[in-house]
Scaffold this motif. Structure first.
Motif, PDB file in Angstrom:
ATOM      1  N   TRP B  27       0.962  -1.330   0.236  1.00 47.36           N
ATOM      2  CA  TRP B  27      -0.066  -0.021  -0.149  1.00 47.36           C
ATOM      3  C   TRP B  27       0.952   1.290   0.026  1.00 47.36           C
ATOM      4  O   TRP B  27       0.290   2.340  -0.434  1.00 47.36           O
ATOM      5  N   LEU B  28       2.117   1.256   0.538  1.00 45.80           N
ATOM      6  CA  LEU B  28       3.223   2.324   0.417  1.00 45.80           C
ATOM      7  C   LEU B  28       3.796   2.778  -0.875  1.00 45.80           C
ATOM      8  O   LEU B  28       4.541   3.646  -0.668  1.00 45.80           O
ATOM      9  N   ASN B  29       3.379   1.982  -1.842  1.00 45.33           N
ATOM     10  CA  ASN B  29       4.209   2.215  -3.068  1.00 45.33           C
ATOM     11  C   ASN B  29       4.589   3.671  -3.232  1.00 45.33           C
ATOM     12  O   ASN B  29       5.697   3.887  -3.939  1.00 45.33           O
ATOM     13  N   TYR B  30       3.437   4.729  -3.199  1.00 45.66           N
ATOM     14  CA  TYR B  30       3.665   6.020  -3.588  1.00 45.66           C
ATOM     15  C   TYR B  30       4.057   6.872  -2.309  1.00 45.66           C
ATOM     16  O   TYR B  30       4.232   8.209  -2.862  1.00 45.66           O
ATOM     17  N   ILE B  31       3.932   6.213  -1.440  1.00 48.79           N
ATOM     18  CA  ILE B  31       4.251   7.091   0.023  1.00 48.79           C
ATOM     19  C   ILE B  31       5.675   6.716   0.215  1.00 48.79           C
ATOM     20  O   ILE B  31       6.563   7.821   0.325  1.00 48.79           O
ATOM     21  N   ALA B  32       6.072   5.690   0.207  1.00 45.10           N
ATOM     22  CA  ALA B  32       7.553   5.418   0.638  1.00 45.10           C
ATOM     23  C   ALA B  32       8.629   6.048   0.080  1.00 45.10           C
ATOM     24  O   ALA B  32       9.499   6.624   0.646  1.00 45.10           O
ATOM     25  N   PRO B  33       8.610   6.408  -1.473  1.00 46.21           N
ATOM     26  CA  PRO B  33       9.815   6.979  -2.051  1.00 46.21           C
ATOM     27  C   PRO B  33       9.811   8.680  -1.631  1.00 46.21           C
ATOM     28  O   PRO B  33      10.763   9.003  -1.320  1.00 46.21           O
ATOM     29  N   ILE B  34       8.495   9.032  -1.324  1.00 48.66           N
ATOM     30  CA  ILE B  34       8.426  10.410  -0.965  1.00 48.66           C
ATOM     31  C   ILE B  34       8.931  10.875   0.419  1.00 48.66           C
ATOM     32  O   ILE B  34       9.519  11.655   0.733  1.00 48.66           O
ATOM     33  N   GLN B  35       8.514   9.733   1.335  1.00 48.28           N
ATOM     34  CA  GLN B  35       8.799   9.633   2.627  1.00 48.28           C
ATOM     35  C   GLN B  35      10.333   9.448   2.695  1.00 48.28           C
ATOM     36  O   GLN B  35      11.084  10.332   3.444  1.00 48.28           O
ATOM     37  N   VAL B 143       5.196  21.713  -7.875  1.00 53.73           N
ATOM     38  CA  VAL B 143       4.195  20.578  -7.646  1.00 53.73           C
ATOM     39  C   VAL B 143       4.822  19.244  -8.406  1.00 53.73           C
ATOM     40  O   VAL B 143       5.204  19.154  -9.145  1.00 53.73           O
ATOM     41  N   TRP B 144       4.873  18.227  -7.265  1.00 53.10           N
ATOM     42  CA  TRP B 144       5.228  16.832  -7.644  1.00 53.10           C
ATOM     43  C   TRP B 144       4.010  15.980  -7.569  1.00 53.10           C
ATOM     44  O   TRP B 144       3.019  16.397  -6.980  1.00 53.10           O
ATOM     45  N   TYR B 145       4.259  15.027  -8.387  1.00 59.10           N
ATOM     46  CA  TYR B 145       3.377  13.820  -8.273  1.00 59.10           C
ATOM     47  C   TYR B 145       4.067  12.493  -8.035  1.00 59.10           C
ATOM     48  O   TYR B 145       4.961  12.324  -8.811  1.00 59.10           O
ATOM     49  N   SER B 146       3.319  11.702  -7.126  1.00 60.49           N
ATOM     50  CA  SER B 146       3.742  10.336  -6.947  1.00 60.49           C
ATOM     51  C   SER B 146       2.627   9.399  -7.057  1.00 60.49           C
ATOM     52  O   SER B 146       1.558   9.611  -6.286  1.00 60.49           O
ATOM     53  N   GLY B 147       2.621   8.486  -8.148  1.00 58.36           N
ATOM     54  CA  GLY B 147       1.458   7.729  -8.224  1.00 58.36           C
ATOM     55  C   GLY B 147       1.495   7.144  -9.708  1.00 58.36           C
ATOM     56  O   GLY B 147       2.339   7.304 -10.659  1.00 58.36           O
ATOM     57  N   HIS B 148       0.212   6.117  -9.835  1.00 57.79           N
ATOM     58  CA  HIS B 148      -0.041   5.631 -11.309  1.00 57.79           C
ATOM     59  C   HIS B 148      -0.503   6.970 -12.117  1.00 57.79           C
ATOM     60  O   HIS B 148      -0.835   7.844 -11.867  1.00 57.79           O
ATOM     61  N   ALA B 149       0.035   6.366 -13.460  1.00 56.24           N
ATOM     62  CA  ALA B 149      -0.158   7.492 -14.443  1.00 56.24           C
ATOM     63  C   ALA B 149      -0.095   6.967 -15.899  1.00 56.24           C
ATOM     64  O   ALA B 149       0.335   5.807 -16.065  1.00 56.24           O
ATOM     65  N   SER B 150      -0.424   7.511 -16.791  1.00 55.67           N
ATOM     66  CA  SER B 150      -0.357   7.013 -18.365  1.00 55.67           C
ATOM     67  C   SER B 150      -0.360   8.593 -19.038  1.00 55.67           C
ATOM     68  O   SER B 150      -0.602   9.588 -18.419  1.00 55.67           O
TER      69      SER B 150
END
Lengths: 197, 259
Positions: B27-35, B143-150
């Motif tokens: 569940w941490l996929n997009y939090i962990a790198p930013i953390q 502005v940064w983004y971390s998550g799924h995208a296309s």
């Protein structure tokens, strides 16, 4: 009734139930598949990505591509006006619901994405007439769904005129104008669905 | 006195399901790198910047509901197939409960608080634009983004369709085509003189980064191809550089900057 005919009857009944269940399972698989062209994570959105998928035999990516291609082929296998009517019916039914479930949202998204395949002036006239009859909330949903169909219109001046005279809110009007102004991207996979796979 | 606002939009994971073991095992996929980037001081934060995490909460609520309980059906499945999937998910949820957080969203709030980061919970995609619009004029430094995208946009939430294909919906995405539509509502908020790059960490964010650059005239960066968040930074290496450069089955991410 002997055992053989009884088994035959039960098999036929089972087959019928299976067919009915399959038919009920998804109302409109064509449009839920076409929705992947907008929201599919594995769908190769550009020809370059599709080529990479082929080179690397990326099964998830190719499966997604095949679903969109098959759905497009299925839709366009009908006479053009019938196919467009089917798109309109789905937009009317599935884009007009306020708190829709995922399947309904997928159908709505796919039907909007399908407008890409109807870019000609005759198609445009039919689409604009249809839009004119839509409730404002449904039309808003269609515009909010984005997609590449507005950029793919052959007669954009006619659309700009329609937007200017339409009952759209100023934000939706601006949104549609922005989408209309986007140049068609020849590299989009939607333009290369006929490539062999 | 901080006068600039550095926003990091964080999308959510899909559910971890048997039929798609490829995506979102954690569940941490997009939090962990930013953390980790915060821990390793990789934000390049200037003294006048306040960092904000904009977290799209619904997928974290859904994932918590799915991870935190092993249902009777899942127990039966485990009995017959010896599946470890439910156990892996439950262990992740139990670990979060051990931190006294009520759920995943609660845990993210804890993490933000310990790092002095301002937390904003988003419930709809429009909340992103609304929250940006609340900042003072000229104050958004990046502005940064971390998550799924296309290439179609940033996928704030992901689900599996009836064929187990991972997908999102326009109502759950910040579409690339939304940028020119929403431009007028936030243009005044952006610090157009900034030299800080707006980085969009997600697959195929190249088009989004390009559109953001064209709309606001600020430096941006995004990936032309797929990226992976499954990177392990060792001492001396940067988790962000690893995300930008680690090859996936599609090859190099082709991380691209728009100056």
């Amino acid at each position: 009734m002997d055992h053989v005919s009884l088994i035959g009857t039960r098999c036929r009944a089972l087959l019928l139930i299976t067919v009915l269940l399959a038919a009920c399972g998804e109302r409109e698989p064509v449009f839920s598949s076409l929705a992947l062209a907008i929201g599919g994570l594995d769908f190769p959105h550009t020809r370059q990505t599709l080529d990479l998928c082929r080179q690397r035999n990326d099964e998830a990516c190719l499966k997604s591509y095949r679903r969109v291609k098959t759905a497009r082929d299925s839709l366009l296998s009908r006479p053009r006006n019938e196919a467009l009517k089917r798109v309109f019916e789905t937009i009317g039914a599935d884009c007009g619901q306020e708190s829709a479930d995922l399947a309904t949202e997928m159908n709505c998204t796919g039907a909007v994405a399908a407008l890409y395949f109807f870019p000609g002036p005759e198609d445009d006239r039919a689409i604009r007439e249809f839009f004119h009859r839509l409730p404002p909330s449904t039309l808003k949903k269609v515009i909010a769904s984005g997609g590449d169909w507005p950029g793919n219109r052959e007669n954009k001046p006619a659309w700009r005129q329609w937007v200017a005279e339409s009952p759209l809110s100023s934000e939706d009007r601006q949104a549609l104008l922005v989408l209309l102004d986007r140049q068609p991207n020849p590299e989009l996979t939607l333009n290369h669905l006929d490539a062999s796979d | 006195m901080p006068s600039k606002n550095f926003v990091i939009l964080i999308g959510g994971p899909g559910l971890f399901v048997d039929c798609d073991p490829k995506h979102d095992k954690t569940w941490l996929n997009y939090i962990a790198p930013i953390q980790q980037a915060a821990d390793d001081d990789l934000y390049g934060k200037t003294p006048d910047e306040t960092v904000h995490w904009f977290v799209f909460e619904p997928p974290y609520d859904n994932r918590w509901a799915d991870d935190s309980v092993i249902t009777a059906g899942e127990s039966v499945e485990k009995f017959f197939s010896d599946a470890e999937l439910h156990g892996v998910r439950k262990a992740a949820a139990d670990k979060v409960s051990g931190t006294h957080a009520a759920n995943y969203v609660g845990r993210i709030k804890q993490l933000a608080a310990t790092k002095g980061i301002m937390y904003h919970g988003l419930r709809t995609k429009d909340d992103f634009w609304t929250e940006l619009g609340k900042f003072p004029d000229g104050s958004i430094s990046r502005v940064w983004y971390s998550g799924h995208a296309s290439p179609e946009g940033l996928m704030l939430s992901l689900f599996h369709d009836s064929n187990c294909e991972p997908a999102s919906l326009p109502s759950l995405m910040i579409l690339t085509s939304d940028i020119p539509v929403k431009k007028a509502s936030i243009q005044a908020k952006i610090d157009s003189s900034t030299s800080k790059s707006s980085n969009f960490y997600g697959c195929g964010t190249h088009d989004f980064a390009k559109e953001w650059h064209q709309a606001f005239g600020v430096p941006t960066a995004g990936a032309k191809k797929s990226i992976t968040f499954n990177v392990r930074a060792h001492p001396g290496s940067s988790v962000l550089t690893l995300i930008e450069t680690t090859a996936t089955p599609q090859g190099s991410p082709e991380w691209t900057t728009f100056p």
